[in-house]
Scaffold this motif. Structure first.
Motif, short mmCIF file in Angstrom:
data_model
loop_
_atom_site.label_atom_id
_atom_site.label_comp_id
_atom_site.label_asym_id
_atom_site.label_seq_id
_atom_site.Cartn_x
_atom_site.Cartn_y
_atom_site.Cartn_z
N GLU A 38 0.83 -1.21 0.00
CA GLU A 38 0.00 0.00 0.00
C GLU A 38 0.86 1.26 0.00
O GLU A 38 0.53 2.24 -0.67
N VAL A 39 1.93 1.22 0.73
CA VAL A 39 2.81 2.41 0.77
C VAL A 39 3.40 2.67 -0.62
O VAL A 39 3.41 3.79 -1.10
N LEU A 40 3.86 1.59 -1.26
CA LEU A 40 4.45 1.76 -2.59
C LEU A 40 3.42 2.31 -3.58
O LEU A 40 3.68 3.26 -4.31
N ARG A 41 2.25 1.70 -3.57
CA ARG A 41 1.25 2.08 -4.57
C ARG A 41 0.56 3.41 -4.26
O ARG A 41 0.39 4.24 -5.14
N GLU A 42 0.18 3.55 -3.01
CA GLU A 42 -0.68 4.70 -2.68
C GLU A 42 0.10 5.92 -2.23
O GLU A 42 -0.31 7.05 -2.49
N ASP A 43 1.21 5.71 -1.53
CA ASP A 43 1.93 6.85 -0.98
C ASP A 43 3.15 7.23 -1.81
O ASP A 43 3.59 8.37 -1.76
#
Lengths: 182, 813
Positions: A38-43
């Motif tokens: 999620e961090v890679l994709r969203e943030d």
């Protein structure tokens, strides 16, 4: 299902970490329960990393942490603080594709392309460890990466071709894998 | 002959060449955006509250706490979207959110749009739903026995959705003419597509009153119509953008409730709204392979020829109609397309049950009956003492036939396909000759290259292509087709490049956008290469004519003498005399003004004229032959498949590399269905999926996948673009029966139920050891009252393709 978070009592809720992503130093702030995926994709906006289950079962979300394959849906973002993460976006050097990317494109090893990033990174580690892997070694290495389109065969062929080229050998695909058998 | 030889013979420059796909590079770099990769400013996230019970009335829903939850922007209920919809006009039985009734675990009853996914998920827990449970219909047997409560108020009787009976010719006369008659009862378990991409959608409603939906759909055009209907917006105000699918296999063909829900939520909130289903939700969205129980009674002679076939099927449809009526036809309509069947009777029933709805999965309804037929042919060959490969070849229907049920077959190189796999596999040295535990089996099949009829009745083209050329020399192809990984975008580039004499990578391809691209019906029924290809040829030929006129005038060379190749337009008799393609476009733009052409395609009419005859006919049929080699461990019952040989009549490979890839993918999926994939439910009547996860829903990994030896046979079909036919579905069909037949060759037991799991093999082996029949499979075929048959005289009897007018006194059961 995600756990209910404690409601903020006025304090800032996000974790703030520094890590290396594809060779660059980055800082990122995110809710601390977020997965690396999620961090890679969203943030960080690196949507090249895909997800098929978010349960560690399909291999789509594989990335490299300090050079080793990790299922990013099972790792917390917080766990990579100070580490080096490589995603599919980090494979090409400028506009020059990694040999694996080149052979995957050339041989049709990416049909829908959804499992491809995870498989490319897993295969990259394999070739780094075993420069000319046998078919069985490739199967073993990729056993945790599901693909529903290709039946894996074009993937094996692409890994073998890339490995040959990286070893400086003349890398031509077999005629049968392109045209079928006589 | 290997693929592309046909193209080489005809001097083609692009067709038949192994170019990489036009989107290959953006796929290997992670650059390509799938639906869930899209993010817009101010975007809200949606989660659906789903039914936890299989069949119930909704007594009360209280959303007040959820509405008050911080971060929640909208809560949506069934009453907000009261219009029904469904894939087929004859079964529009779905609501985007349940109104007063849930029919399966996973039916959505409410939707929440919130600032992020976590808030939406938390708020779901605050919605209170009170259900009044209804009796659950769990199986075909239940659906026959329990007429009340009905899952739907429409349909035939009780929980029977659909019944149909067709008789082509006179099967009783055919049976009377037979040396032997045998009936085999078989079962093919349901399975799901398991595309790696979870369904995702993003909707935006702008203040100009226009809705845009980005979504992972295979059938953008049909979805566009359903959205207009359910949302009450004019179609002209809705733009659907089909994002590249991360695998489809038929699983993204239906219009889905979540697509409608995010659209409505975007309209309510004025903000972009996104949803991405969890893997568990994808299992319940389903629309996959129908479980089908089959009885196949066949009369045959000592030479292996069939005199008549009476084929009956019962489909467990799940909770909704979906594409099910079409699926029902497909469980019998192609039985006549390989082995000659002079008299054919086909009865089919589809029932509703409280399970995830079934629908189209690769091969749509045909792998199940094909399996039944091919394992029966293996038995027939054994009974009459013939080699099953030889027997199939001997009685293969010839090209350019019309079958008993009025399907016109064009090119069909089945004999050549059989020869390829027999020779390649060493069949004659292996069949019935391998040591115990090892075996080989053969099976054949045929499949459609697109259907003759669109899903809703209309006389318009099935596929449209527009070309734009401008002074830069740039050529852009616009087509409503949807790229699901099969290479449909690439096909357009290859074909236009071939006609215009330019390089495929010079061309830009714009697809899957209802605002920008002309209608194409979508990525289903293996229609795309043939239909978009023919439309593209027409558009490109029209463009070539325009350029030809301009260049002819300029060079003072007759237009008929001009050639288009290697990015040039030149005099065929004096190739030095010519100009670059860019200059040619420049000249044409000067002469004619802005340049654009269109092309469209509509399939030819079929010869059948009876009610229902529109399902089955296709512009072109492919055929496939496959030999599987298996190893069966008699101690554990575990079946492994080291290798499959497969020969497919592709017509002409537009790109052999992509065709071989499709065939390998078909073998893979056939292997999974044959040995392990099953969509099954817990047996406690709660109808909860037994294993809605990648881990437990078994599918082949690299360790189970077999080697594949592929042969391409090119029969050059006159209806196909450059002679091409389909490759994406047909080659799956012979794989499961070839494996089942090989299991029999290996250990002498018949497993008449897919998947062939170790427990079934062990049961059959134990039965055999005790002197009983060495078989595992169903023994009873339940019956229900059936309507009178629609009787059609066959072409062999001099019929005209119409049903026989039934006089009351003469009507037959």
């Amino acid at each position: 299902m995600k756990q209910t978070r404690k409601k903020g009592n006025g304090r800032l809720q996000k974790a703030h970490i520094r890590l290396q992503v594809n060779g660059e130093q980055v800082e990122v702030a995110f809710a601390p329960h977020k997965t690396l995926l999620e961090v890679l994709r969203e943030d960080l906006g690196l949507t090249g990393t895909k997800h098929g289950c978010e349960l560690g079962e399909c291999g789509c979300c594989a990335v490299l942490v300090d050079g080793k394959p990790v299922l990013s849906c099972l790792a917390l973002g917080l766990a990579v603080e100070g580490h080096e993460v490589t995603t599919v976006e980090g494979m090409a050097q400028g506009t020059e594709l990694h040999p694996l990317q080149q052979t995957f494109a050339e041989l049709g090893a990416a049909q829908c392309g959804y499992c491809t990033p995870g498989i490319l990174l897993t295969a990259k580690v394999l070739i780094e460890k075993v420069p000319r892997p046998s078919r069985d070694e490739i199967k073993e290495a990729l056993a945790g990466n599901l693909c529903r389109c290709t039946g894996y065969i074009k993937i094996y062929e692409a890994v073998e071709l890339a490995a040959a080229r990286m070893a400086g050998e003349p890398g031509e695909p077999a005629k049968e894998s392109i045209y079928g058998w006589e | 002959m290997a693929g592309s030889n046909g193209a080489k013979r005809r001097g083609l420059k692009v067709i038949g060449k192994p170019f990489h796909k036009v989107d290959a590079k953006v796929k290997v770099t992670g650059e390509l955006k799938f639906a869930d990769d899209l993010m817009l400013p101010r975007m809200l996230h949606t989660r659906l509250l789903r039914s936890t019970v299989p069949h119930a009335r909704i007594v009360k829903i209280d959303t007040s706490k959820a509405e008050a939850y911080p971060g929640v922007k909208a809560v949506l209920l069934g009453k907000d979207l009261p219009t029904t919809y469904g894939a087929l006009p004859v079964s529009e039985d779905e609501h985007a959110l349940a109104i007063d009734r849930v029919r399966m675990v996973g039916d959505p009853v409410a939707a929440i749009a919130a600032v992020d996914e976590d808030v939406a998920t938390e708020a779901l827990d605050l919605i209170e739903v009170e259900y009044e449970l209804l009796q659950t219909i769990t199986s075909i047997q239940d659906a026959y026995a329990i007429t009340e409560p009905r899952i739907h108020e429409y349909g035939e009787l009780g929980n029977i959705h659909r019944r149909q009976v067709y008789e082509f010719g006179n099967v009783e006369a055919g049976f009377a003419d037979a040396d032997f008659v045998r009936e085999d009862i078989t079962f093919y378990e349901g399975s799901t597509h398991l595309a790696l991409e979870q369904h995702a959608s993003l909707a935006q409603f702008s203040h100009d009153g226009k809705l845009t939906l980005w979504t992972s759909t295979q059938d953008m055009h049909y979805l566009h119509r359903h959205l207009a209907k359910v949302l009450g917006l004019p179609g002209s105000h809705i733009r659907v953008i089909a994002t590249p699918n991360g695998g489809g296999f038929g699983g993204k063909c239906d219009p889905f409730n979540h697509e409608i829900v995010v659209s409505k939520l975007a309209m309510i909130t004025g903000r972009p709204v996104k949803i991405c289903l969890t893997r568990e939700e994808v299992f319940y969205a389903h629309r996959g392979r129908h479980p089908v129980l089959m009885s196949t009674k066949t009369g045959f002679k000592k030479d292996g020829s069939i005199t008549a076939m009476h084929h009956r099927t019962i489909l467990d449809g799940g909770a909704y109609g979906g594409h099910g009526v079409a699926s029902t036809f497909y469980t019998g309509i192609l039985q006549t397309t390989t082995h000659n069947v002079p008299h054919y009777k086909f009865e089919a029933v589809r029932v509703f049950t409280n399970k995830a709805p079934c629908g189209p999965k690769r091969g749509h309804g045909t792998p199940q009956p094909r399996w039944a037929q091919e394992i029966q042919l293996d038995r027939i060959a054994e009974q009459v003492g013939l080699d099953p490969a030889e027997m199939r070849k001997q009685h293969a229907i010839p090209p350019n036939s019309i079958t008993a049920n009025w399907i016109r077959i064009g090119t069909l190189a089945l004999g050549e396909c059989i020869d390829k796999v027999v020779k390649g596999s060493g069949w004659k040295e292996k069949f019935r000759k391998l040591p115990y535990g090892k075996g080989v089996g053969i099976a054949c099949s045929a499949y459609m290259t697109g259907t003759q009829t669109p899903i809703y009745y209309n006389k318009m083209p099935h596929s449209g292509v527009q070309l734009k050329l401008d002074r830069s020399g740039g050529v852009c192809v616009y087509c409503g087709s949807v790229e699901i990984g099969q290479g449909s975008d690439s096909i357009l580039a290859y074909i236009v490049a071939e006609v215009l004499g330019i390089h495929p990578f010079d061309i830009r391809v714009v697809t899957g956008d209802t605002d920008l691209t002309p209608v194409d019906l979508g990525s289903y029924s293996s229609r795309v290469t043939l239909m978009t290809g023919n439309a593209a040829i027409q558009a490109a030929e029209r463009a070539r004519e325009i350029l030809r006129q301009a260049v002819s005038e300029k060079l003072d060379v007759p237009g008929s003498r001009l050639s288009f190749a290697d990015r040039r337009v030149f005099d065929t008799e004096n190739p030095e005399k010519g100009m670059s393609f860019v200059e040619a476009v420049w000249l044409a733009e000067e002469k004619f003004g802005t340049l654009g052409t269109t092309g469209s395609y509509k399939p030819p009419a079929a010869p059948g004229k009876y009610k229902g005859s529109t399902i089955g006919p296709s512009p072109a049929f492919t055929c496939t032959a496959s030999v599987a080699e298996v190893e069966v461990n008699p101690e554990t019952g575990i079946v492994t498949v080291p290798r499959v040989w497969i020969a497919h009549d592709i017509g002409q490979a537009i790109n052999p590399l992509l065709v071989v890839g499709q065939i390998e993918g078909c073998v893979y999926m056939g292997l999974g269905e044959a040995l392990m994939e099953e969509m099954t439910y817990r047996g406690n009547r709660n109808m909860v999926h037994k294993f809605p996860s990648f881990l437990e829903y078994k599918s082949p990994t690299t360790l189970e996948m077999c080697d594949v030896v592929t042969y391409l046979v090119e029969s050059q079909d006159p209806n196909g673009p450059f002679g091409a036919k389909e490759a994406g579905q047909g080659p799956q069909l012979p794989v499961p029966p070839a494996i089942a037949n090989a299991v029999y060759d290996a250990v002498g037991v018949r497993i008449d139920e897919i998947p062939i799991t170790p427990d079934k093999v062990m049961k059959a082996l134990r039965a055999k050891a005790k002197g009983k029949e060495g078989r595992y499979g169903p023994t009873v075929f339940p019956t229900c009252e059936m309507p009178e048959a629609i009787v059609v005289k066959t072409p062999f009897e001099g019929g005209d393709g119409k049903a026989v007018e039934r006089e009351p006194a003469l009507s037959r059961k």
